[in-house]
Scaffold this motif. Sequence first.
Motif, PDB file in Angstrom:
ATOM      1  N   UNK A   1      -1.574  35.668   6.174  1.00  0.00           N
ATOM      2  CA  UNK A   1      -2.006  34.995   7.399  1.00  0.00           C
ATOM      3  C   UNK A   1      -1.071  33.834   7.723  1.00  0.00           C
ATOM      4  N   UNK A   2      -1.033  33.475   8.988  1.00  0.00           N
ATOM      5  CA  UNK A   2      -0.120  32.424   9.451  1.00  0.00           C
ATOM      6  C   UNK A   2      -0.519  31.060   8.889  1.00  0.00           C
ATOM      7  N   UNK A   3       0.472  30.242   8.660  1.00  0.00           N
ATOM      8  CA  UNK A   3       0.261  28.896   8.108  1.00  0.00           C
ATOM      9  C   UNK A   3      -0.021  27.918   9.238  1.00  0.00           C
ATOM     10  N   UNK A   4      -1.087  27.157   9.084  1.00  0.00           N
ATOM     11  CA  UNK A   4      -1.465  26.180  10.103  1.00  0.00           C
ATOM     12  C   UNK A   4      -0.547  24.966  10.051  1.00  0.00           C
ATOM     13  N   UNK A   5       0.002  24.606  11.205  1.00  0.00           N
ATOM     14  CA  UNK A   5       0.800  23.388  11.315  1.00  0.00           C
ATOM     15  C   UNK A   5      -0.055  22.271  11.913  1.00  0.00           C
ATOM     16  N   UNK A   6       0.393  21.064  11.780  1.00  0.00           N
ATOM     17  CA  UNK A   6      -0.328  19.936  12.364  1.00  0.00           C
ATOM     18  C   UNK A   6       0.671  18.877  12.817  1.00  0.00           C
ATOM     19  N   UNK A   7       0.183  17.960  13.648  1.00  0.00           N
ATOM     20  CA  UNK A   7       1.020  16.910  14.211  1.00  0.00           C
ATOM     21  C   UNK A   7       0.612  15.549  13.663  1.00  0.00           C
ATOM     22  N   UNK A   8       1.581  14.661  13.597  1.00  0.00           N
ATOM     23  CA  UNK A   8       1.279  13.272  13.245  1.00  0.00           C
ATOM     24  C   UNK A   8       2.044  12.355  14.182  1.00  0.00           C
ATOM     25  N   UNK A   9       1.431  11.213  14.501  1.00  0.00           N
ATOM     26  CA  UNK A   9       2.111  10.180  15.271  1.00  0.00           C
ATOM     27  C   UNK A   9       2.152  10.375  16.767  1.00  0.00           C
ATOM     28  N   UNK A  10       1.419  11.349  17.297  1.00  0.00           N
ATOM     29  CA  UNK A  10       1.425  11.567  18.745  1.00  0.00           C
ATOM     30  C   UNK A  10       0.652  10.443  19.447  1.00  0.00           C
ATOM     31  N   UNK A  11       1.198   9.964  20.572  1.00  0.00           N
ATOM     32  CA  UNK A  11       0.525   8.933  21.365  1.00  0.00           C
ATOM     33  C   UNK A  11       0.693   9.255  22.848  1.00  0.00           C
ATOM     34  N   UNK A  12      -0.323   8.880  23.627  1.00  0.00           N
ATOM     35  CA  UNK A  12      -0.230   9.040  25.079  1.00  0.00           C
ATOM     36  C   UNK A  12      -0.294   7.668  25.731  1.00  0.00           C
ATOM     37  N   UNK A  13       0.276   7.565  26.930  1.00  0.00           N
ATOM     38  CA  UNK A  13       0.212   6.309  27.667  1.00  0.00           C
ATOM     39  C   UNK A  13      -1.239   5.995  28.012  1.00  0.00           C
ATOM     40  N   UNK A  14      -1.562   4.717  27.970  1.00  0.00           N
ATOM     41  CA  UNK A  14      -2.956   4.304  28.138  1.00  0.00           C
ATOM     42  C   UNK A  14      -3.456   4.447  29.568  1.00  0.00           C
ATOM     43  N   UNK A  15      -2.540   4.569  30.552  1.00  0.00           N
ATOM     44  CA  UNK A  15      -2.981   4.713  31.936  1.00  0.00           C
ATOM     45  C   UNK A  15      -1.852   5.266  32.783  1.00  0.00           C
ATOM     46  N   UNK A  16      -2.224   5.764  33.946  1.00  0.00           N
ATOM     47  CA  UNK A  16      -1.241   6.161  34.959  1.00  0.00           C
ATOM     48  C   UNK A  16      -1.856   5.899  36.320  1.00  0.00           C
ATOM     49  N   UNK A  17      -1.012   5.810  37.342  1.00  0.00           N
ATOM     50  CA  UNK A  17      -1.483   5.679  38.719  1.00  0.00           C
ATOM     51  C   UNK A  17      -1.800   7.066  39.256  1.00  0.00           C
ATOM     52  N   UNK A  18      -2.865   7.158  40.002  1.00  0.00           N
ATOM     53  CA  UNK A  18      -3.306   8.441  40.562  1.00  0.00           C
ATOM     54  C   UNK A  18      -2.158   9.170  41.240  1.00  0.00           C
ATOM     55  N   UNK A  19      -1.993  10.457  40.881  1.00  0.00           N
ATOM     56  CA  UNK A  19      -0.942  11.278  41.493  1.00  0.00           C
ATOM     57  C   UNK A  19      -1.438  12.669  41.869  1.00  0.00           C
ATOM     58  N   UNK A  20      -2.760  12.849  41.887  1.00  0.00           N
ATOM     59  CA  UNK A  20      -3.407  14.108  42.276  1.00  0.00           C
ATOM     60  C   UNK A  20      -3.169  15.234  41.281  1.00  0.00           C
ATOM     61  N   UNK A  21      -2.677  14.928  40.080  1.00  0.00           N
ATOM     62  CA  UNK A  21      -2.508  15.934  39.032  1.00  0.00           C
ATOM     63  C   UNK A  21      -3.263  15.491  37.787  1.00  0.00           C
ATOM     64  N   UNK A  22      -3.469  16.439  36.869  1.00  0.00           N
ATOM     65  CA  UNK A  22      -4.104  16.110  35.591  1.00  0.00           C
ATOM     66  C   UNK A  22      -3.083  15.748  34.522  1.00  0.00           C
ATOM     67  N   UNK A  23      -1.824  15.744  34.874  1.00  0.00           N
ATOM     68  CA  UNK A  23      -0.775  15.474  33.891  1.00  0.00           C
ATOM     69  C   UNK A  23      -0.890  14.052  33.334  1.00  0.00           C
TER      70      UNK A  23
END
Length: 299
Positions: free
Chosen positions: A104-126
Amino acid sequence: ILPCLLCMMLPMAWSQTPTTTLTISGVEVFTTKVYDATRVAEIADSGVVTGLNPAHDVQIQYVARYASANVGTNIPVTIYFILSGADADLYDLDTVISTVADITAKQLYMSGVQVQSSKIYDATTHAYISNVGVLQGVLNGENVNYKCGAYYQDANVGTAKTVEVRYRIYDYSDTPGDTVRLASLNYVAPVYDYFNADITAKSLGITNVNVDTTKVYDQTTAANVLYNGDLSGVIGTDIVMSTATANYDTNAVGTNKPITVEFTLGGPAMNNYIAPNPIALTGSITPKDITIDSFQITP
């Protein structure tokens, strides 16, 4: 005369001890393993050996090998045996057992990922990733790349909104002509991560506002808006309207009086925007003529 001694070569008869053939039954391997880049299968049950004299020094090594090291189902597995020890030559064990098992396939995982705390509305979910992190779990010598994307639960303005970070693994790049390598097929992409972030409202601008800057005194501060203006900054198909309201600083008669024009928003997407900043004008309030319809002079 001394008799001659006749030296005779006598044939030597070598006797060889016959070997005993061992039999082994009930040997099993584990039916699955997680990908580890090797063909080694693990023995789950060593079975029963028949024909071995317990007084003899004989050890049996079990060797099980998959036909392929890559992920798959019902992969052929071959089990064979190696005899060792002081009395190993007394036995023969040429048995080879064939079976199947999965990798069976080996599960990978991520460490250290961060997202910006805010964005200005741009009509997308990005959402914006500020730190792409490090992919963990890839075995030494294998090259597996990854991409990640972050998405708000919806596109509208709000605080502490759920952001989902999704991962995809691949070999080399996704550009046309690149060769797809097998390595990534032996792994499972990291599970999604979740964060919280804000979407703040987008500020709008406005042009072509038209206000009548002269009026006759009417006891109010209201100035007459002739045209509400044209909004700028509205995104795509969002429906947003603006209504202008103009007021003098006081209701008193005068010239060069300050007029403040303020804006309120309406429409289905209004909550995703900030109304334009107020506009400052000057205008005049003229005295109101008084009409006397009739009067009577009493002597």
